[in-house]
Motif scaffolding. Structure first.
Motif, mmCIF file in Angstrom:
data_model
loop_
_atom_site.group_PDB
_atom_site.id
_atom_site.type_symbol
_atom_site.label_atom_id
_atom_site.label_comp_id
_atom_site.label_asym_id
_atom_site.label_seq_id
_atom_site.Cartn_x
_atom_site.Cartn_y
_atom_site.Cartn_z
ATOM 1 N N ILE A 94 0.723 -1.313 0.043
ATOM 2 C CA ILE A 94 -0.002 0.102 0.089
ATOM 3 C C ILE A 94 0.940 1.298 -0.131
ATOM 4 O O ILE A 94 0.468 2.037 -0.711
ATOM 5 C CB ILE A 94 -0.938 -0.052 1.132
ATOM 6 N N GLU A 95 1.961 1.092 0.703
ATOM 7 C CA GLU A 95 2.802 2.384 0.950
ATOM 8 C C GLU A 95 3.509 2.818 -0.452
ATOM 9 O O GLU A 95 3.791 3.844 -0.709
ATOM 10 C CB GLU A 95 4.154 2.242 2.010
ATOM 11 N N GLU A 96 3.488 1.808 -1.491
ATOM 12 C CA GLU A 96 4.093 1.892 -2.713
ATOM 13 C C GLU A 96 3.054 2.178 -3.716
ATOM 14 O O GLU A 96 3.291 2.988 -4.788
ATOM 15 C CB GLU A 96 4.889 0.547 -3.154
ATOM 16 N N THR A 97 1.768 1.828 -3.524
ATOM 17 C CA THR A 97 0.720 1.883 -4.690
ATOM 18 C C THR A 97 0.025 3.230 -4.593
ATOM 19 O O THR A 97 -0.532 3.873 -5.446
ATOM 20 C CB THR A 97 -0.472 0.760 -4.621
ATOM 21 N N MET A 98 -0.159 3.968 -3.347
ATOM 22 C CA MET A 98 -0.941 5.143 -3.193
ATOM 23 C C MET A 98 -0.129 6.406 -3.872
ATOM 24 O O MET A 98 -0.758 7.109 -4.408
ATOM 25 C CB MET A 98 -0.908 5.279 -1.746
ATOM 26 N N PRO A 99 1.394 6.268 -3.764
ATOM 27 C CA PRO A 99 1.942 7.400 -4.479
ATOM 28 C C PRO A 99 1.926 7.157 -6.106
ATOM 29 O O PRO A 99 2.480 8.073 -6.723
ATOM 30 C CB PRO A 99 3.508 7.221 -3.872
ATOM 31 N N ARG A 100 1.531 6.146 -6.551
ATOM 32 C CA ARG A 100 1.295 5.990 -7.915
ATOM 33 C C ARG A 100 -0.156 6.393 -8.511
ATOM 34 O O ARG A 100 -0.759 6.231 -9.523
ATOM 35 C CB ARG A 100 1.397 4.423 -8.238
ATOM 36 N N THR A 101 -1.088 6.746 -7.563
ATOM 37 C CA THR A 101 -2.436 7.346 -7.785
ATOM 38 C C THR A 101 -2.185 8.826 -7.946
ATOM 39 O O THR A 101 -1.657 9.403 -7.535
ATOM 40 C CB THR A 101 -3.324 7.208 -6.824
ATOM 41 N N THR A 102 -3.353 9.463 -8.880
ATOM 42 C CA THR A 102 -3.469 11.010 -8.883
ATOM 43 C C THR A 102 -4.863 11.103 -9.262
ATOM 44 O O THR A 102 -5.472 10.245 -9.538
ATOM 45 C CB THR A 102 -2.623 11.264 -10.036
ATOM 46 N N LEU A 103 -5.196 12.445 -9.073
ATOM 47 C CA LEU A 103 -6.500 12.710 -9.384
ATOM 48 C C LEU A 103 -6.574 12.913 -10.841
ATOM 49 O O LEU A 103 -5.571 12.971 -11.615
ATOM 50 C CB LEU A 103 -6.712 14.256 -8.748
ATOM 51 N N HIS A 104 -7.726 12.821 -11.362
ATOM 52 C CA HIS A 104 -7.957 13.011 -12.823
ATOM 53 C C HIS A 104 -7.608 14.436 -13.262
ATOM 54 O O HIS A 104 -7.929 15.239 -12.976
ATOM 55 C CB HIS A 104 -9.511 12.888 -13.181
ATOM 56 N N PRO A 118 1.168 13.177 -6.340
ATOM 57 C CA PRO A 118 1.060 11.749 -6.186
ATOM 58 C C PRO A 118 0.010 11.766 -4.836
ATOM 59 O O PRO A 118 0.064 12.425 -4.060
ATOM 60 C CB PRO A 118 2.422 11.239 -5.956
ATOM 61 N N GLY A 119 -0.767 10.584 -4.824
ATOM 62 C CA GLY A 119 -1.277 10.224 -3.658
ATOM 63 C C GLY A 119 -0.552 9.845 -2.194
ATOM 64 O O GLY A 119 0.802 9.717 -2.727
ATOM 65 N N PHE A 120 -1.146 9.939 -1.436
ATOM 66 C CA PHE A 120 -0.410 9.633 -0.080
ATOM 67 C C PHE A 120 -1.147 9.075 0.902
ATOM 68 O O PHE A 120 -2.526 9.080 1.100
ATOM 69 C CB PHE A 120 0.374 10.890 0.491
ATOM 70 N N VAL A 121 -0.473 8.463 2.209
ATOM 71 C CA VAL A 121 -1.039 7.953 3.118
ATOM 72 C C VAL A 121 -1.054 8.883 4.275
ATOM 73 O O VAL A 121 0.142 9.340 4.655
ATOM 74 C CB VAL A 121 -0.214 6.653 3.674
ATOM 75 N N ASP A 122 -2.197 9.227 4.942
ATOM 76 C CA ASP A 122 -2.086 10.422 5.900
ATOM 77 C C ASP A 122 -1.191 9.663 7.028
ATOM 78 O O ASP A 122 -1.144 8.511 7.391
ATOM 79 C CB ASP A 122 -3.593 10.300 6.288
ATOM 80 N N ARG A 123 -0.544 10.868 7.565
ATOM 81 C CA ARG A 123 0.209 10.639 9.082
ATOM 82 C C ARG A 123 -0.696 10.207 10.201
ATOM 83 O O ARG A 123 0.018 9.725 11.096
ATOM 84 C CB ARG A 123 0.912 11.859 8.985
#
Length: 221
Positions: free
Chosen positions: A75-85, A90-95
């Protein structure tokens, strides 16, 4: 102009290309050939998916998603591979996920998660009808309909393949992953990027619905 008929085989191939272009084969440690072999058995399942009555993702509904588990792609690697349309951040995991918390947010027994590390999630809805509803109540309604709640990995897959689904005031919770307390993970927009966070199961938010799906389908064992 007439809309091009939905082609499940072409859509499956597009989703495979999306993951490949985002580096999932290298991320997984499998490499291109083994990654392709992991997802290939699902192509036949995709061809049997319900025909989409509208452009997939346009109304927050998609006929199917190709999902790979955290065993393959953390998950820590896949979230940064998301973006908004149309976005680039990059997407991120909340602290607010304390160290080790993500590992404890696992699929609930009720999801009946397939044993394979890649599978299809069918008849997906982001669930904006539940915006403003108490998450605990929304989860009970979805369960009563015979539908299944999305896990964290499935939510990430949704915005990876269909970034247009995550929009202002139509974000969504992922009740299929829990850690034993009152927190429910969710995806919403923050700092012009997708964010994986969590909300309390008893606290409603006008901009946060509850995502669900019809079922899951795995390939041959």
């Amino acid at each position: 102009m007439a809309r091009t008929p939905f082609d499940p085989e072409a859509e499956f191939d597009r989703q495979v290309r999306t993951l490949t272009d985002l580096g999932y084969p290298a991320l997984s440690g499998l490499g291109p050939e083994r990654f392709a072999a992991l997802v290939a058995p699902l192509r036949a399942r995709a061809t049997a998916a319900p025909v989409s009555p509208c452009e997939p993702g346009a109304d927050g509904r998609v006929p199917f998603l190709l999902v790979v588990t955290r065993n393959v792609a953390p998950i820590e690697e896949t979230m940064p591979r998301t973006t908004l349309h149309g976005g680039r951040l990059p997407g991120f995991v909340d602290r607010t996920f304390e160290p080790g918390a993500l590992e404890r947010f696992v699929a609930t027994e009720e999801t009946g998660l397939p044993a394979q590390d890649a599978y299809l999630l069918l008849e997906v809805e982001r669930g904006e009808e539940f915006c403003g509803a108490v998450p605990h109540d929304a989860m009970n309604v979805i369960t009563g309909r015979g539908r299944t709640l999305l896990t964290i990995e499935e939510g990430i897959a949704l915005i990876t393949h269909f970034p247009q689904v995550l929009v202002k005031n139509k974000c969504f919770s992922l009740g299929g992953s829990r850690c034993g307390d009152r927190r429910v993970p969710a995806l919403w927009i923050s700092q012009k990027a997708p964010k994986l966070g969590w909300c309390w199961e008893g606290n409603p938010h006008t901009w946060l619905g509850m995502a669900s799906a019809g079922t899951r389908a795995a390939g041959p064992a």
